[in-house]
Design a protein around this motif. Structure first.
Motif, mmCIF file in Angstrom:
data_model
loop_
_atom_site.group_PDB
_atom_site.id
_atom_site.type_symbol
_atom_site.label_atom_id
_atom_site.label_comp_id
_atom_site.label_asym_id
_atom_site.label_seq_id
_atom_site.Cartn_x
_atom_site.Cartn_y
_atom_site.Cartn_z
ATOM 1 N N THR A 1 0.844 -1.209 0.000
ATOM 2 C CA THR A 1 0.000 0.000 0.000
ATOM 3 C C THR A 1 0.871 1.248 0.000
ATOM 4 O O THR A 1 1.856 1.318 0.735
ATOM 5 C CB THR A 1 -0.886 0.044 1.271
ATOM 6 O OG1 THR A 1 -1.642 -1.159 1.325
ATOM 7 C CG2 THR A 1 -1.832 1.227 1.270
ATOM 8 N N VAL A 2 0.476 2.195 -0.831
ATOM 9 C CA VAL A 2 1.135 3.493 -0.792
ATOM 10 C C VAL A 2 0.080 4.566 -0.536
ATOM 11 O O VAL A 2 -1.039 4.470 -1.039
ATOM 12 C CB VAL A 2 1.915 3.774 -2.106
ATOM 13 C CG1 VAL A 2 1.002 3.773 -3.326
ATOM 14 C CG2 VAL A 2 2.671 5.094 -2.034
ATOM 15 N N GLY A 3 0.444 5.551 0.279
ATOM 16 C CA GLY A 3 -0.480 6.654 0.570
ATOM 17 C C GLY A 3 0.081 7.957 0.030
ATOM 18 O O GLY A 3 1.269 8.256 0.202
ATOM 19 N N PHE A 4 -0.771 8.713 -0.665
ATOM 20 C CA PHE A 4 -0.351 10.018 -1.187
ATOM 21 C C PHE A 4 -1.221 11.123 -0.596
ATOM 22 O O PHE A 4 -2.430 10.954 -0.423
ATOM 23 C CB PHE A 4 -0.539 10.075 -2.711
ATOM 24 C CG PHE A 4 0.346 9.155 -3.498
ATOM 25 C CD1 PHE A 4 1.687 9.449 -3.694
ATOM 26 C CD2 PHE A 4 -0.174 7.992 -4.066
ATOM 27 C CE1 PHE A 4 2.490 8.603 -4.438
ATOM 28 C CE2 PHE A 4 0.618 7.141 -4.815
ATOM 29 C CZ PHE A 4 1.966 7.445 -4.997
ATOM 30 N N ASP A 5 -0.585 12.255 -0.332
ATOM 31 C CA ASP A 5 -1.286 13.477 0.034
ATOM 32 C C ASP A 5 -1.273 14.355 -1.215
ATOM 33 O O ASP A 5 -0.209 14.797 -1.656
ATOM 34 C CB ASP A 5 -0.558 14.164 1.204
ATOM 35 C CG ASP A 5 -1.257 15.441 1.668
ATOM 36 O OD1 ASP A 5 -2.178 15.923 0.974
ATOM 37 O OD2 ASP A 5 -0.879 15.954 2.739
ATOM 38 N N ILE A 6 -2.450 14.575 -1.792
ATOM 39 C CA ILE A 6 -2.550 15.333 -3.048
ATOM 40 C C ILE A 6 -3.347 16.612 -2.792
ATOM 41 O O ILE A 6 -4.394 16.578 -2.148
ATOM 42 C CB ILE A 6 -3.266 14.500 -4.135
ATOM 43 C CG1 ILE A 6 -2.615 13.124 -4.257
ATOM 44 C CG2 ILE A 6 -3.270 15.223 -5.472
ATOM 45 C CD1 ILE A 6 -3.313 12.191 -5.245
ATOM 46 N N ARG A 7 -2.853 17.723 -3.291
ATOM 47 C CA ARG A 7 -3.537 19.020 -3.122
ATOM 48 C C ARG A 7 -3.741 19.627 -4.506
ATOM 49 O O ARG A 7 -2.785 19.843 -5.242
ATOM 50 C CB ARG A 7 -2.695 19.958 -2.258
ATOM 51 C CG ARG A 7 -2.214 19.340 -0.939
ATOM 52 C CD ARG A 7 -3.343 19.171 0.041
ATOM 53 N NE ARG A 7 -2.926 18.460 1.236
ATOM 54 C CZ ARG A 7 -3.161 18.912 2.474
ATOM 55 N NH1 ARG A 7 -3.776 20.047 2.672
ATOM 56 N NH2 ARG A 7 -2.787 18.182 3.513
ATOM 57 N N ILE A 8 -5.012 19.932 -4.822
ATOM 58 C CA ILE A 8 -5.366 20.314 -6.188
ATOM 59 C C ILE A 8 -5.978 21.712 -6.225
ATOM 60 O O ILE A 8 -6.979 21.975 -5.547
ATOM 61 C CB ILE A 8 -6.404 19.314 -6.750
ATOM 62 C CG1 ILE A 8 -5.963 17.877 -6.431
ATOM 63 C CG2 ILE A 8 -6.607 19.490 -8.237
ATOM 64 C CD1 ILE A 8 -7.110 16.907 -6.386
ATOM 65 N N PRO A 9 -5.400 22.618 -7.028
ATOM 66 C CA PRO A 9 -5.952 23.985 -7.058
ATOM 67 C C PRO A 9 -7.357 24.018 -7.659
ATOM 68 O O PRO A 9 -7.711 23.163 -8.475
ATOM 69 C CB PRO A 9 -4.967 24.754 -7.948
ATOM 70 C CG PRO A 9 -4.070 23.775 -8.557
ATOM 71 C CD PRO A 9 -4.234 22.459 -7.881
ATOM 72 N N PRO A 10 -8.158 25.027 -7.272
ATOM 73 C CA PRO A 10 -9.551 25.082 -7.747
ATOM 74 C C PRO A 10 -9.676 25.261 -9.259
ATOM 75 O O PRO A 10 -10.740 25.030 -9.815
ATOM 76 C CB PRO A 10 -10.141 26.290 -7.021
ATOM 77 C CG PRO A 10 -9.056 26.926 -6.257
ATOM 78 C CD PRO A 10 -7.838 26.087 -6.314
ATOM 79 N N THR A 11 -8.589 25.654 -9.924
ATOM 80 C CA THR A 11 -8.632 25.854 -11.375
ATOM 81 C C THR A 11 -8.600 24.527 -12.146
ATOM 82 O O THR A 11 -8.860 24.491 -13.340
ATOM 83 C CB THR A 11 -7.409 26.693 -11.811
ATOM 84 O OG1 THR A 11 -6.271 26.218 -11.078
ATOM 85 C CG2 THR A 11 -7.607 28.162 -11.544
ATOM 86 N N VAL A 12 -8.272 23.453 -11.467
ATOM 87 C CA VAL A 12 -8.164 22.144 -12.135
ATOM 88 C C VAL A 12 -9.543 21.496 -12.249
ATOM 89 O O VAL A 12 -10.387 21.631 -11.364
ATOM 90 C CB VAL A 12 -7.203 21.234 -11.322
ATOM 91 C CG1 VAL A 12 -7.305 19.775 -11.756
ATOM 92 C CG2 VAL A 12 -5.768 21.723 -11.452
ATOM 93 N N ASP A 13 -9.778 20.796 -13.375
ATOM 94 C CA ASP A 13 -11.012 20.011 -13.537
ATOM 95 C C ASP A 13 -10.845 18.715 -12.723
ATOM 96 O O ASP A 13 -10.071 17.834 -13.090
ATOM 97 C CB ASP A 13 -11.190 19.721 -15.034
ATOM 98 C CG ASP A 13 -12.382 18.806 -15.297
ATOM 99 O OD1 ASP A 13 -12.863 18.126 -14.372
ATOM 100 O OD2 ASP A 13 -12.823 18.790 -16.459
ATOM 101 N N PHE A 14 -11.587 18.652 -11.612
ATOM 102 C CA PHE A 14 -11.372 17.543 -10.663
ATOM 103 C C PHE A 14 -11.716 16.181 -11.276
ATOM 104 O O PHE A 14 -11.092 15.178 -10.957
ATOM 105 C CB PHE A 14 -12.181 17.779 -9.383
ATOM 106 C CG PHE A 14 -11.512 18.712 -8.388
ATOM 107 C CD1 PHE A 14 -10.644 19.706 -8.806
ATOM 108 C CD2 PHE A 14 -11.754 18.590 -7.025
ATOM 109 C CE1 PHE A 14 -10.023 20.563 -7.889
ATOM 110 C CE2 PHE A 14 -11.133 19.440 -6.089
ATOM 111 C CZ PHE A 14 -10.278 20.422 -6.538
#
Ligand SMILES: CSCC[C@H](NC=O)C(=O)O
Ligand SMILES: [Zn+2]
Ligand SMILES: [Zn+2]
Length: 399
Positions: free
Chosen positions: A268-281
């Protein structure tokens, strides 16, 4: 003689509201005492046992107008005590006036400044037309589920009729005040792979680890492209990108293996991802699902379907008043997307405009770090700033 506002701030800092077992009881007692002294109405909402939300209210001259919410969280993050130059819960003051304590920047300085600002305004008999609420919420540092996320769903909150909110920002080593009008979406994901097992001395094909390794590489390639974007990217207004304008991915958890000579069948790998509001989620989700290919599992531990922001436009009166107020005081401001998460995301999510501002200029960024501190003179300057700002915001006639 120490300024009494500083003394009260240091008292607040000494309350050990440190995760994972914050002393919310003492904190509530302290806040209620303050409210009594200042002459504010108070309520404590304890929807979840042991997780009090303290709400203090100063009614305006026209309570029918939407109110102003001054929000702050009461919890602070853990410390590595041996790395501090003094006890993080003693709030000691150095010769140069620096107050060293966990929460000095994040964000008891802001919560204490709101109280002091309101104290001054009340002393000067300057009742504004809008009602002002001060919310002191728990658990922001662990996601806000039993704090602000819950609070906004309640009738108690809806009754407040909040028109605009102020919340936390981040320090700046330079002169400018950073003001946050949005924040990145927070995704915490686990990717789980399964594969063939066997003896650690062989060339076993398609192991959980080899699959995981390929997946990690795809995430890391994307991470690199974003780091490059940060170095060269420009916003439409010609300003350089801040970290809040790009997507960050960090590998923060890894789990696999039972002993050295046994090939693990799961990893298992865990990632912390932070996405700006300008990105199409949605497109972003498709992309990371592509990274994982046919592997069975991505677990979303934390997921936002979208990120909201408060528009910085001429028809947003709250922003215009804030911007012009800073201009009038010769305080340079830097509007940004908050790189991490704050309780403002819940407020913006239900359509309440919110700005994140901590009055911490010319100070190193020490939130969540060792020797977190703020200078007492800056703290006092901040009280003046909030006092006049709050007064102007709460006197806006129309919105
Ligand atoms: C999922 S919400 C997490 C909130 C947290 N806030 C402050 O550090 C953060 O990691 O940004
Ligand atoms: Zn904070
Ligand atoms: Zn924090």
């Amino acid at each position: 003689m120490e300024n009494p506002a500083v003394t009260r701030f240091r008292q607040y800092l000494r309350i050990k509201t440190v995760q994972p077992k914050p002393d919310y009881e003492s904190c509530t007692r302290f806040l209620l005492e303050q409210a009594k002294e200042i002459g504010l109405k108070s309520s404590v909402f304890e929807y979840v046992k042991g997780k009090p939300i303290v709400l203090l209210t100063w009614e305006g001259r026209d309570p029918s107008l939407p109110s102003i919410l001054l929000n702050s969280h009461t919890d602070v993050v853990p410390v590595f005590e041996e790395k501090w130059s003094c006890n993080p819960f003693e709030a000691c003051k150095l010769d140069n006036g620096d107050i060293v304590a966990r929460g000095a920047q994040d964000m008891k300085c802001v919560g204490a400044s709101y109280l002091e600002a309101i104290r001054c305004l009340k002393d000067q008999d300057q009742q504004p037309c809008r009602t002002i609420h001060l919310s002191y919420v728990p658990d922001e540092e662990i996601g806000g589920k039993d704090g602000m996320e819950h609070f906004i769903e309640t009738n108690d909150f809806k009754k407040l009729n909040v028109g605009f909110a102020l919340d936390e920002g981040i320090a700046n080593p330079n002169d400018a005040l950073r003001v946050f009008y949005g924040e990145r979406g927070v995704w915490w994901i686990n990717v789980i792979t399964k594969g063939n097992t066997g003896h650690g001395s062989q060339f076993v094909k398609d192991t959980a680890i080899s699959k995981l390794n390929r997946i990690i590489n795809r995430f890391m390639e994307f991470r690199e492209s974003q780091e490059q974007q940060l170095a060269i990217g420009m916003n439409t207004d010609g300003t350089k990108y801040h970290v809040g304008d790009v997507t960050t991915i960090n590998l923060t958890m890894l789990k696999a293996g039972v002993q050295h000579n046994v090939i693990p069948e799961e990893a298992t790998v865990g990632f912390d991802i932070r996405i700006p509001p300008t990105v199409d989620f949605t497109a972003f989700k498709n992309m990371i699902e592509g990274f994982v290919h046919s592997e069975p599992e991505i677990e979303f531990v934390q997921y936002n379907g979208a990120a909201y922001y408060t528009p910085l436009s001429e028809n947003n009166i709250w922003w215009v008043v804030f911007r012009d107020f800073c201009k009038g005081r010769n305080i340079p401001i830097e509007p940004e997307i908050f790189p991490a998460g704050t309780d403002s995301r819940f407020l913006r999510g239900i359509g309440i405009p919110a700005l994140g501002v901590s009055y911490i200029r010319n100070t190193p960024i020490l939130l969540h770090d060792h020797d977190e501190r703020i200078n007492e003179n800056l703290f006092l300057e901040g009280i003046e700033f909030y006092k006049d700002l709050i007064y102007q915001l709460a006197n806006i006639q129309k919105s």
